[in-house]
Design an enzyme around this catalytic site. Sequence first.
Site, PDB file in Angstrom:
ATOM      1  N   ASP A  30      28.304  33.373  10.537  1.00 32.88           N
ATOM      2  CA  ASP A  30      27.234  33.055  11.493  1.00 32.88           C
ATOM      3  C   ASP A  30      26.289  31.995  10.916  1.00 32.88           C
ATOM      4  O   ASP A  30      26.122  31.895   9.703  1.00 32.88           O
ATOM      5  CB  ASP A  30      26.463  34.341  11.811  1.00 32.88           C
ATOM      6  N   ARG A  34      22.497  26.842  13.559  1.00 30.61           N
ATOM      7  CA  ARG A  34      21.184  26.671  12.919  1.00 30.61           C
ATOM      8  C   ARG A  34      21.262  25.718  11.725  1.00 30.61           C
ATOM      9  O   ARG A  34      20.350  24.946  11.473  1.00 30.61           O
ATOM     10  CB  ARG A  34      20.629  28.043  12.493  1.00 30.61           C
ATOM     11  N   HIS A  47      29.989  23.620  12.683  1.00 30.51           N
ATOM     12  CA  HIS A  47      31.329  24.212  12.724  1.00 30.51           C
ATOM     13  C   HIS A  47      32.261  23.455  11.772  1.00 30.51           C
ATOM     14  O   HIS A  47      33.065  24.053  11.070  1.00 30.51           O
ATOM     15  CB  HIS A  47      31.897  24.183  14.134  1.00 30.51           C
ATOM     16  N   SER A  75      34.810  34.843  19.183  1.00 34.51           N
ATOM     17  CA  SER A  75      34.696  36.149  19.855  1.00 34.51           C
ATOM     18  C   SER A  75      35.003  36.006  21.340  1.00 34.51           C
ATOM     19  O   SER A  75      34.952  34.901  21.896  1.00 34.51           O
ATOM     20  CB  SER A  75      33.286  36.708  19.672  1.00 34.51           C
ATOM     21  N   LEU A 141      47.275  36.818  -0.536  1.00 35.51           N
ATOM     22  CA  LEU A 141      46.218  37.153   0.433  1.00 35.51           C
ATOM     23  C   LEU A 141      46.733  37.100   1.873  1.00 35.51           C
ATOM     24  O   LEU A 141      47.446  36.176   2.249  1.00 35.51           O
ATOM     25  CB  LEU A 141      45.073  36.137   0.277  1.00 35.51           C
ATOM     26  N   SER A 206      27.891  42.957  16.300  1.00 29.18           N
ATOM     27  CA  SER A 206      28.336  42.021  17.345  1.00 29.18           C
ATOM     28  C   SER A 206      29.794  42.179  17.776  1.00 29.18           C
ATOM     29  O   SER A 206      30.553  41.204  17.782  1.00 29.18           O
ATOM     30  CB  SER A 206      28.128  40.572  16.892  1.00 29.18           C
ATOM     31  N   GLU A 217      31.257  49.030   3.710  1.00 27.09           N
ATOM     32  CA  GLU A 217      29.976  48.623   3.125  1.00 27.09           C
ATOM     33  C   GLU A 217      29.572  47.292   3.765  1.00 27.09           C
ATOM     34  O   GLU A 217      30.393  46.378   3.877  1.00 27.09           O
ATOM     35  CB  GLU A 217      30.116  48.441   1.609  1.00 27.09           C
TER      36      GLU A 217
HETATM   37  C1  FPP Z   1      28.986  31.194  14.475  1.00 39.83           C
HETATM   38  O1  FPP Z   1      27.909  30.295  14.298  1.00 39.83           O
HETATM   39  C2  FPP Z   1      30.271  30.549  14.273  1.00 39.83           C
HETATM   40  C3  FPP Z   1      31.276  30.440  15.218  1.00 39.83           C
HETATM   41  C4  FPP Z   1      31.130  30.974  16.578  1.00 39.83           C
HETATM   42  C5  FPP Z   1      32.527  29.738  14.965  1.00 39.83           C
HETATM   43  C6  FPP Z   1      33.098  29.876  13.574  1.00 39.83           C
HETATM   44  C7  FPP Z   1      34.128  28.820  13.412  1.00 39.83           C
HETATM   45  C8  FPP Z   1      34.355  28.088  12.312  1.00 39.83           C
HETATM   46  C9  FPP Z   1      33.656  28.278  11.034  1.00 39.83           C
HETATM   47  C10 FPP Z   1      35.374  26.978  12.324  1.00 39.83           C
HETATM   48  C11 FPP Z   1      36.806  27.318  12.563  1.00 39.83           C
HETATM   49  C12 FPP Z   1      37.361  28.438  11.791  1.00 39.83           C
HETATM   50  C13 FPP Z   1      38.540  28.459  11.110  1.00 39.83           C
HETATM   51  C14 FPP Z   1      39.077  29.780  10.730  1.00 39.83           C
HETATM   52  C15 FPP Z   1      39.291  27.251  10.695  1.00 39.83           C
HETATM   53  P1  FPP Z   1      26.952  30.003  15.541  1.00 39.83           P
HETATM   54  O2  FPP Z   1      27.480  28.816  16.256  1.00 39.83           O
HETATM   55  O3  FPP Z   1      26.807  31.236  16.373  1.00 39.83           O
HETATM   56  O4  FPP Z   1      25.621  29.679  14.793  1.00 39.83           O
HETATM   57  P2  FPP Z   1      24.111  29.954  15.324  1.00 39.83           P
HETATM   58  O5  FPP Z   1      23.966  31.439  15.467  1.00 39.83           O
HETATM   59  O6  FPP Z   1      23.260  29.389  14.219  1.00 39.83           O
HETATM   60  O7  FPP Z   1      23.949  29.208  16.617  1.00 39.83           O
END
Ligand code: FPP
Length: 260
Positions: A30, A34, A47, A75, A141, A206, A217
């Site tokens: 997460d 931000r 991202h 999600s 892994l 979430s 944990e």
């Molecule tokens: C949450 O941050 C992050 C996501 C919804 C996407 C996660 C995806 C990646 C890291 C890239 C692709 C992944 C792989 C496995 C190659 P947010 O956007 O909710 O951040 P915020 O809460 O600060 O707005």
Amino acid sequence: MTARGSDDEVMQEELKAGGAIPQHIAIIMDGNGRWAKQRALPRVAGHREGVNSVRDIVEACGQVGVGCLTLYAFSTENWKRPQQEVSTLMRLLVKALRDETDKLYKNNVRLTAIGEIDSLPRDVQRELSDSFERTKKNTGLNLNLALSYSGRWEITSAAKKIAGDVAKGKIEIDNITESLLSSYMSTADIPDPDLMIRTSGEFRISNFLLYQLAYTEIYISKVYWPDFRRKHLYEAIRDYQKRERRFGLVSEQVKHLQTL
Ligand code: FPP
């Protein structure tokens, strides 16, 4: 060997000597948005940098001997984000799979995914099945991506499948136990997470692995995901190693069980 390489190896050895390495780590990545906002960049920049964190954490988990790493990459609720952000995330996923599968293969990583994979765009599904196929015999892994995933969706799907099997006479209602329910989950072949990490300082689950996190944990890191690198992972594991996991028992019982 680079100076960083040797420092890192020392830290990894200390970590392994410091206690049990969690066999399954689950992460809610997460704070990408931000991170980008802090730098006056578009959300997608967060991202993109987040993919670099994924690479570092996957590599470090493999090296310290974590068995399974489940990453909450997209999600069910994320479909409701602006269309442009959704398609950028899907493009990033396709690119990461294309660019990284060779390295995953060479590092003995086996890729799997949980979630409503059928709902993903065709090109994502194609890249995923290529990567699954390519890495399926690897024994290191297990990198497990949660994609179009939510815990409530998973429990609902399991309930439907069980009801179907009861209707077909394949199982009796009296045989519905916790372990039977586990076997209908998308994580049937994976042990429950030992450690769940959430970045960006938020204290929420979430809709992630709702059934599986019962005795996990939880570690909350203030760091935004794009800044979360192996040293933060090691901190989380060190913190985990200090915990006493009681699984509902009292401390004396746990200590007694450890002597058996
Ligand atoms: C949450 O941050 C992050 C996501 C919804 C996407 C996660 C995806 C990646 C890291 C890239 C692709 C992944 C792989 C496995 C190659 P947010 O956007 O909710 O951040 P915020 O809460 O600060 O707005």
